[in-house]
Design a protein around this motif. Structure first.
Motif, PDB file in Angstrom:
ATOM      1  N   ALA A  19       6.836  39.852  50.841  1.00 19.73           N
ATOM      2  CA  ALA A  19       6.846  39.686  52.023  1.00 19.73           C
ATOM      3  C   ALA A  19       7.807  40.256  52.851  1.00 19.73           C
ATOM      4  O   ALA A  19       7.405  40.647  54.129  1.00 19.73           O
ATOM      5  N   GLU A 128       5.222  37.652  58.444  1.00 22.18           N
ATOM      6  CA  GLU A 128       4.912  38.249  56.682  1.00 22.18           C
ATOM      7  C   GLU A 128       4.817  37.591  55.560  1.00 22.18           C
ATOM      8  O   GLU A 128       4.150  37.399  55.027  1.00 22.18           O
ATOM      9  N   GLY A 132       1.951  36.825  53.739  1.00 28.07           N
ATOM     10  CA  GLY A 132       2.036  37.715  52.327  1.00 28.07           C
ATOM     11  C   GLY A 132       1.554  37.401  51.733  1.00 28.07           C
ATOM     12  O   GLY A 132       1.175  37.738  50.070  1.00 28.07           O
TER      13      GLY A 132
END
Length: 132
Positions: A19, A128, A132
């Motif tokens: 991520a 993210e 992720g």
């Protein structure tokens, strides 16, 4: 009653790394775009040479150029660069014309692309890592 404990730390660590690298790639693309918008253009060679990469070891997103003169545009030359040549000089161009100069003022495009958008890059990374 029995309790089983599973150590998933390796999988979690790997997912965090994936991520993070995905977020750094997005940050690099965005920063590259800002640098290209800020870059002064004469022939377009400098702007076209701006790129980015993700350093997994650091980890970091790095923007830059491999142009011979990119640093001179970013930082300035002659009397305009701290510690640069304080006196004017002359040079002859490709057409044989002579020019006198004291240097050129800096026209930063890389540093502002990175520094002025830190909050946006932080948000990209947060998103993210969260998703992720």
């Amino acid at each position: 009653m029995s309790i089983e404990i599973h150590d998933n730390s390796k999988e979690i660590s790997a997912a965090i790394k994936v991520a993070l690298l995905r977020g750094l790639e997005k940050c690099g693309l965005v920063a590259e775009g800002y640098a290209k918008k800020l870059c002064p253009v004469d022939t377009g060679n400098l702007r076209n040479s701006i790129t980015h990469m993700v350093d997994e070891q650091e980890p970091a997103a790095i923007i830059g150029t491999n142009s011979d003169y990119g640093a001179y545009v970013e930082l300035g030359t002659g009397k305009y660069y701290p510690g640069g040549r304080p006196t004017p000089w002359v040079y002859q161009d490709a057409k044989g014309n002579w020019h006198r100069t004291s240097g050129r003022k800096a026209q930063p495009f890389l540093k502002p692309a990175a520094a002025e958008h830190a909050d946006q890059y932080r948000e990209i990374l947060k998103k993210e890592l969260k998703n992720g």
